[in-house]
Design an enzyme around this catalytic site. Sequence first.
Site, PDB file in Angstrom:
ATOM      1  N   ALA A  54       0.803  -1.216   0.000  1.00 43.17           N
ATOM      2  CA  ALA A  54       0.000   0.000   0.000  1.00 43.17           C
ATOM      3  C   ALA A  54       0.844   1.279   0.000  1.00 43.17           C
ATOM      4  CB  ALA A  54      -0.989  -0.038   1.159  1.00 43.17           C
ATOM      5  N   ASP A  87      -4.269  -2.411   3.885  1.00 41.09           N
ATOM      6  CA  ASP A  87      -4.398  -1.634   2.652  1.00 41.09           C
ATOM      7  C   ASP A  87      -5.401  -0.495   2.786  1.00 41.09           C
ATOM      8  OD1 ASP A  87      -3.462  -4.491   1.888  1.00 41.09           O
ATOM      9  OD2 ASP A  87      -2.887  -3.212   0.207  1.00 41.09           O
TER      10      ASP A  87
END
Lengths: 348, 348
Positions: B51, B240
């Site tokens: 991420a 994420d």
Amino acid sequence: MIPRTIEWIGNLEGCVQLIDQTLLPGRLELVQISDLKSLFEAIRCLKVRGAPAIGIAGAMGLVLALRDAQTQDREEFLKLLDTQADYLACARPTAVNLTWALERLRNVAHRQTGLSVADLKRMLLAEAKAIRDEDAATCRTIGQNGLALIKPGARILTHCNAGSLATAEYGTALAPLYLAHEKGIDFTVYVDETRPLLQGSRLTAWELGRAGIEVTVICDSVAGHLMSLGRIDLVITGADRIAANGDAANKIGTYSLARLARDHGIAFYIAAPASTFDLSIADGSQIPIEQRAAEEVTEGFGRRTAPADVKVYSPAFDVTPAEFITAIITELGVIEPVNAETIARVMR
Amino acid sequence: MIPRTIEWIGNLEGCVQLIDQTLLPGRLELVQISDLKSLFEAIRCLKVRGAPAIGIAGAMGLVLALRDAQTQDREEFLKLLDTQADYLACARPTAVNLTWALERLRNVAHRQTGLSVADLKRMLLAEAKAIRDEDAATCRTIGQNGLALIKPGARILTHCNAGSLATAEYGTALAPLYLAHEKGIDFTVYVDETRPLLQGSRLTAWELGRAGIEVTVICDSVAGHLMSLGRIDLVITGADRIAANGDAANKIGTYSLARLARDHGIAFYIAAPASTFDLSIADGSQIPIEQRAAEEVTEGFGRRTAPADVKVYSPAFDVTPAEFITAIITELGVIEPVNAETIARVMR
């Protein structure tokens, strides 16, 4: 239909024929095996696998090992039989069906005091074939006993392969599915791919698909997510050894599925023949767990997928405590709840 | 040491340089990317992933997209910026860091009313570089904030890759591990291989091993079994996207680990920077979940491992409800317990 996973071809001079499961789903290939060493190797490297099929393979392997014995002396022959049975039992340690089948042949031979060695050989072959035929009948009965679980529209999760490839026919966990499909009941099956050797995506998806049953393959880590979405109605797997109290060894990952099923209020079933029960051990802590080679994890797909020399921990099985098993479906009846008393009642 | 996952080389005429993570652990190869389309593709096909790293890649991609713009008109330039940012945001839907970084560049540009287009371009590059530098500092702070969790002898389980390959440096989940290792604390790490793309065995095992940290790779289905054996002391993963109430999307399988950890009385931690929080959504049900291609499951490593045409369900992420997360470790502090109030307090 799929050819039988394992079969004896011809008479005592014949051979064992089996589907080489390591080549599936790419290629359906039958191999013929005429000597003990090749059969031992076929079990060890999973050309033939699945607890009941390993039992059949062990019995037939023992016949291969003994049919060319030169001795005419009964005692000497029985000693050879014991040695070879002990050797075959080492091919894989966890599934009890292998030792169960070898023990059965051993008992038959030791019991027949009046027979010549030649007759003993023929009798052992007949017994090995009987084990295979009985397994087919057993699996069909397991299917009938589990049929009521498969409701129209059911979304079923299974792990590894406990199907016709793992048994003489029908399978254990998959037998109720095949019977439900024969009866026209609609349902769908989520199949865990089952790392490291992918028996779910390679074998279960293949055999269910060939039967026309709707299959969706998922990575093992997706199962809990599907449960959380309310998309699984029941879980059903086979087993490799079940202790007297109902603790059950099965393919690694089964324990987690059973815990996650419990967390989500989903029923978790095991389907297995009586020969999978090992009443000589009190609980699952005494079941030996086979460790597999690191390479199956680090280069299982034909390409290295982990650093060189990395440590790997790869048990082939785990043990699911009885308390997380809703019921065990056997050919002798459905055991529910699962505990030492209910098992003793059905297995007596 | 590992080279930086992602870096801008040179001035505005320069390029993005990144480790092609799809080639690991076999080959450490740096690729240089000078155009938007190639960078978009690098994000989509996971040459760069994780991420925070995707956020940096997105910001640098936007600079690549705009640096050759011919217009000298500020309004026209800003319109182009918005279009290209929207395009880049589509590369991967789940990680919020991508839209967060693009939004940050957008805001900087729109706020600077007095600058020429040429100055705006230089300012955007400076901002993209700042995002990368800040991420390195953020990760180090996350490491410090999580350091107390890593006791001598700890047996730690992690999933996927939330390490230096996924960030500017150190990683999120792995940052406390790197700092503990720097301090001479002994511990061992079990790494889930993380199907389908094996970021655990390919990336996490690789980068921890290079740092001299003891690593054992396991199949994803082994984690619950290890917990049942009492061989895991804590679980730590990245995330994420984290909703306002603490529900956290992370690599598929994380949810199951969190549930299993709870079942076994094991602490489950998430480590993530503030940029991973999406306070605009109340809970995890609103996080979009990316679906991956069937081929990653059925022929992920150069060999077909499932029947042709079989249906596959392959979500890249799942959502772990806040109630199963012991604490979230951020650069702003440790959030424990995890709920809307404790998050609002730290994120204000």
